[in-house]
Design a protein around this motif. Structure first.
Motif, PDB file in Angstrom:
ATOM      1  N   THR B  82       0.910  -1.119  -0.181  1.00 29.66           N
ATOM      2  CA  THR B  82       0.038   0.066  -0.181  1.00 29.66           C
ATOM      3  C   THR B  82       0.897   1.256   0.015  1.00 29.66           C
ATOM      4  O   THR B  82       0.740   2.314   0.809  1.00 29.66           O
ATOM      5  N   ALA B  84       2.510   3.699  -3.071  1.00 27.23           N
ATOM      6  CA  ALA B  84       2.592   3.829  -4.629  1.00 27.23           C
ATOM      7  C   ALA B  84       4.025   3.550  -5.163  1.00 27.23           C
ATOM      8  O   ALA B  84       4.325   2.959  -6.176  1.00 27.23           O
ATOM      9  N   ALA B  87       4.598  -0.211  -4.958  1.00 27.81           N
ATOM     10  CA  ALA B  87       4.117  -0.720  -6.134  1.00 27.81           C
ATOM     11  C   ALA B  87       4.634  -0.363  -7.524  1.00 27.81           C
ATOM     12  O   ALA B  87       4.640  -1.232  -8.316  1.00 27.81           O
ATOM     13  N   ALA B  88       5.174   0.776  -7.579  1.00 26.70           N
ATOM     14  CA  ALA B  88       5.687   1.177  -8.812  1.00 26.70           C
ATOM     15  C   ALA B  88       7.315   0.199  -9.092  1.00 26.70           C
ATOM     16  O   ALA B  88       7.318  -0.132 -10.179  1.00 26.70           O
ATOM     17  N   SER B 237       1.474   7.732   6.384  1.00 25.74           N
ATOM     18  CA  SER B 237       0.316   8.131   5.649  1.00 25.74           C
ATOM     19  C   SER B 237      -0.084   9.612   5.741  1.00 25.74           C
ATOM     20  O   SER B 237       0.622  10.218   6.510  1.00 25.74           O
ATOM     21  N   TYR B 238      -1.161   9.940   5.157  1.00 23.62           N
ATOM     22  CA  TYR B 238      -1.489  11.378   5.381  1.00 23.62           C
ATOM     23  C   TYR B 238      -1.922  11.541   6.689  1.00 23.62           C
ATOM     24  O   TYR B 238      -1.565  12.917   7.145  1.00 23.62           O
ATOM     25  N   ASP B 239      -2.582  11.043   7.392  1.00 22.78           N
ATOM     26  CA  ASP B 239      -2.949  11.194   8.805  1.00 22.78           C
ATOM     27  C   ASP B 239      -1.524  11.433   9.674  1.00 22.78           C
ATOM     28  O   ASP B 239      -1.695  12.291  10.518  1.00 22.78           O
ATOM     29  N   VAL B 267       1.809  15.793   2.480  1.00 30.50           N
ATOM     30  CA  VAL B 267       0.634  16.038   2.055  1.00 30.50           C
ATOM     31  C   VAL B 267      -0.303  16.343   3.241  1.00 30.50           C
ATOM     32  O   VAL B 267      -1.354  17.240   3.473  1.00 30.50           O
ATOM     33  N   MET B 271      -2.485  19.768   4.279  1.00 32.21           N
ATOM     34  CA  MET B 271      -3.720  19.919   4.480  1.00 32.21           C
ATOM     35  C   MET B 271      -4.061  20.259   6.079  1.00 32.21           C
ATOM     36  O   MET B 271      -4.909  21.141   6.294  1.00 32.21           O
ATOM     37  N   GLU B 293       2.385  11.110  -6.786  1.00 31.75           N
ATOM     38  CA  GLU B 293       1.413  12.031  -7.811  1.00 31.75           C
ATOM     39  C   GLU B 293       0.444  13.031  -7.274  1.00 31.75           C
ATOM     40  O   GLU B 293       0.514  14.065  -7.660  1.00 31.75           O
ATOM     41  N   ILE B 294       0.237  12.680  -5.912  1.00 34.97           N
ATOM     42  CA  ILE B 294      -0.460  13.609  -5.419  1.00 34.97           C
ATOM     43  C   ILE B 294      -0.151  14.939  -5.123  1.00 34.97           C
ATOM     44  O   ILE B 294      -0.540  15.967  -5.104  1.00 34.97           O
ATOM     45  N   ARG B 296       1.826  16.686  -7.039  1.00 40.88           N
ATOM     46  CA  ARG B 296       1.969  17.505  -8.168  1.00 40.88           C
ATOM     47  C   ARG B 296       0.664  18.252  -8.438  1.00 40.88           C
ATOM     48  O   ARG B 296       0.519  19.205  -8.911  1.00 40.88           O
ATOM     49  N   ILE B 297      -0.481  17.433  -7.814  1.00 40.12           N
ATOM     50  CA  ILE B 297      -1.674  17.918  -8.121  1.00 40.12           C
ATOM     51  C   ILE B 297      -2.198  18.800  -6.880  1.00 40.12           C
ATOM     52  O   ILE B 297      -3.233  19.596  -7.287  1.00 40.12           O
ATOM     53  N   ILE B 298      -1.597  18.881  -5.991  1.00 40.48           N
ATOM     54  CA  ILE B 298      -2.239  19.638  -4.628  1.00 40.48           C
ATOM     55  C   ILE B 298      -1.857  21.034  -4.908  1.00 40.48           C
ATOM     56  O   ILE B 298      -1.197  21.416  -5.507  1.00 40.48           O
ATOM     57  N   ASN B 299      -2.688  21.793  -3.987  1.00 44.28           N
ATOM     58  CA  ASN B 299      -2.224  23.184  -4.000  1.00 44.28           C
ATOM     59  C   ASN B 299      -1.965  23.698  -2.549  1.00 44.28           C
ATOM     60  O   ASN B 299      -2.374  23.497  -1.646  1.00 44.28           O
TER      61      ASN B 299
END
Lengths: 349, 349
Positions: B82, B84, B87-88, B237-239, B267, B271, B293-294, B296-299
């Motif tokens: 779990t 990425a 997994a890659a 993780s995020y938390d 991340v 947040m 990836e997240i 790149r997408i986050i602000n």
DNA sequence: CGCCCTCATGTTAACGGTCCCATAGATTTG
DNA sequence: CAAATCTATGGGACCGTTAACATGAGGGCG
């Protein structure tokens, strides 16, 4: 002076025969110490155990499999590993199978049916004792291979109408319908969706089912489906959502609410909206699917449809263990693990 | 009326013997059609092929492995699926190994060393032709098992000082140092970090290496390390990030810049900052690791340290194929795939 | 035309375990 | 106390395939 005394072979891996000689017992006794120690007298067991340790003996499961006709393999076929929910399935499955001493054989298809068939053939050659498949759409050749494999087949994460084995899953169409109903009930009338295209060999059947369910429900409510956009190809990801919402808004600028077939896309949508200055949920409501962790953490937190994938994996594992314990049973069960809406803040109330 | 004519056995799986009888050739010829068709005359090949198709024959690799002493298995041990990036790695590895007809055997340890040893024993019993390990820290028993396995061992995603096999990776300490240097060069003096705790059996060695490298570099620059926070346990993780930044800010409210040992944590930090009204990067700069990836997408888009994990997997696969092709070679290579900083917007310039 | 090669195929013996049945000694039973 | 049963171990065949060597037919060549 031949035969017996060719221990000259320099250091191959020790076999059960080496252990038995060192311990002064028969091969069979060694085998028993390994697979069912209680059958052997403690004293003997001890001798054998220390011979095993001395030699660093590790049994060869290939030989064992051949003789016992049990490989201890369970095959798992996934579209991709790079998806937290599929990884969660693998995870839950492993947890349970570990206990029962099964080894997971994972193959993934990249959403490609030709690849699925190739992979299946490889897996079958390893004689798995059960086969777990994600999704219910297989090529004819694949189905034939599966049927003739003569081991339990489990189709998971879907609810096929004509299953070829046990089913543990949920209805992807129902996911779509639930999302649509939810948005309709909130009073939206200008509703869209984003998913992947369906052309070619590479496609996400389960995602497409969700799209169809969604469209059906819109139609049922007498709403237009022109803002349902299929864009890019599986596997879906953040970028997909960001790009797809652009396409959608070009087509239907007045769209009030959108369903993304995956949370990953949904997050992409949210981020793209932030960038464009579109306020979520005030100007656009978003609902996703999959309840990925990122959805909980993001701002605004993502409203989504949850399925317990880890539990699904565990349940599948338990079913397999059960099935294999009590011999072949061809009655095919069907379990719907259901789904639930997680209401957070990305849909206007 | 005994022996020969007991084809009454109801429908076991067809074996190579059945195929050979139907096709009117020897078993060996069938075997050749499968593994090296060019050795067989086209006409014969055709007969055999159609016998195979008629019977739905699928060879048994367990038997084949036993006879040829080649299993076609490559073992891969990961901390978790779990994630990425892992997994890659698995992904890149598979891509290459598929071509060469190897099957990946994946095991994961949940960052638990006792589990690593158990898993390793299981894997070894399958006689993999090579073993790939993530990280370089193993129990003594595990190292012994590995050494006596007598197959290539590849340690990846790390750069151990005392490797037990081939190494393809990068220095996790260097990751930490690079992050620290980057922040220091930007002029920050009040710098912190968030990672996992190091107690007990369950721990993330590679993450801890990054933390150490980071601390070292701070010390080297004469800066305090009191804002380097170890909190919660792997997998990160995020938390984790959201919680850890809270702890950090309690301890060091004046902190200007923070390194997260994983983008996932980073991340979470971002947040949590949004939620607390802390502006990134104006009030707090954040740098992560892993280039998920997240990020790149986050602000704002996350500044991070990138390692090409997919390429690392591919490279590992190629090395294995190479190694196995040209027989045993015990010279142990060492490849540093390096790392790079991806500058985005989460660090104040 | 015999000799040697090459090519296509066959024969035999492993590979390393476990299943099934046999055996000998110990223990229970009527 | 003999017969029946149980317990701990052993012997040999067999699981389905391939490596290694053998064989025999055809072809080229001096």
């Amino acid at each position: 002076m031949a035969k017996t005394e060719e221990r000259v072979k320099r250091s191959r891996r020790p076999t059960i025969r080496d252990v038995s000689q060192l311990a002064g017992v028969s091969r069979m006794t060694v085998s028993r110490v390994i697979s069912d120690p209680d059958l052997v007298l403690p004293a003997t067991r001890q001798k054998v155990a220390s011979a095993i340790a001395d030699l660093g003996y590790v049994p060869d499961r290939a030989a064992g499999s051949l003789a016992s006709r049990k490989t201890g393999f369970i095959a798992l076929m996934l579209p991709t590993l790079t998806n937290a929910n599929f990884a969660a399935v693998a995870h839950g499955l492993t947890e349970v199978l570990r206990e029962a001493n099964y080894q997971l054989l994972i193959a993934y298809t990249e959403y490609d049916m030709a690849e699925e068939e190739r992979q299946l053939r490889n897996l079958l050659a390893r004689r798995p004792e059960a086969i777990v498949l994600t999704g219910a759409t297989h090529s004819n050749a694949a189905s034939k291979l599966l049927l003739s494999a003569d081991v339990p087949i489990l189709e998971i994460a879907d609810l096929p109408s004509r299953p070829i084995g046990h089913v543990i899953g949920f209805s992807n169409q129902e996911v779509g319908r639930t999302a649509a109903r939810y948005l309709i009930d909130k009073g939206f009338t200008r509703i869209g969706a984003v998913g992947a295209t369906v052309e070619g060999e590479v496609l996400d059947h389960r995602g497409e089912e969700r799209m169809r369910g969604f469209e059906d429900e819109l139609r049922y409510a007498g709403l237009p489906t022109d803002a349902v956009v299929r864009h890019g190809k599986a596997p879906l990801s953040y970028d997909h959502g960001a790009a797809a919402i652009g396409v959608l808004l070009d087509k239907a600028p007045d769209c009030e609410a959108v369903f993304a077939v995956s949370d990953l896309s949904a997050v992409g949508v949210l981020m793209e909206c932030q960038r464009r200055g579109i306020s979520v949920p005030d100007q656009l409501s978003v609902i996703g699917f999959g309840d990925f962790e990122i959805g909980r953490i993001i701002n605004p937190p993502l409203t989504t449809i949850h399925v317990d994938f880890n539990g699904l994996g565990q349940r599948t594992g338990k079913t397999i263990v059960e099935l294999l314990k009590r011999g072949v049973s061809s009655e095919t069960g069907r379990v719907d693990v259901g789904l639930s809406i997680i209401e957070r803040k990305s849909v206007k109330t």
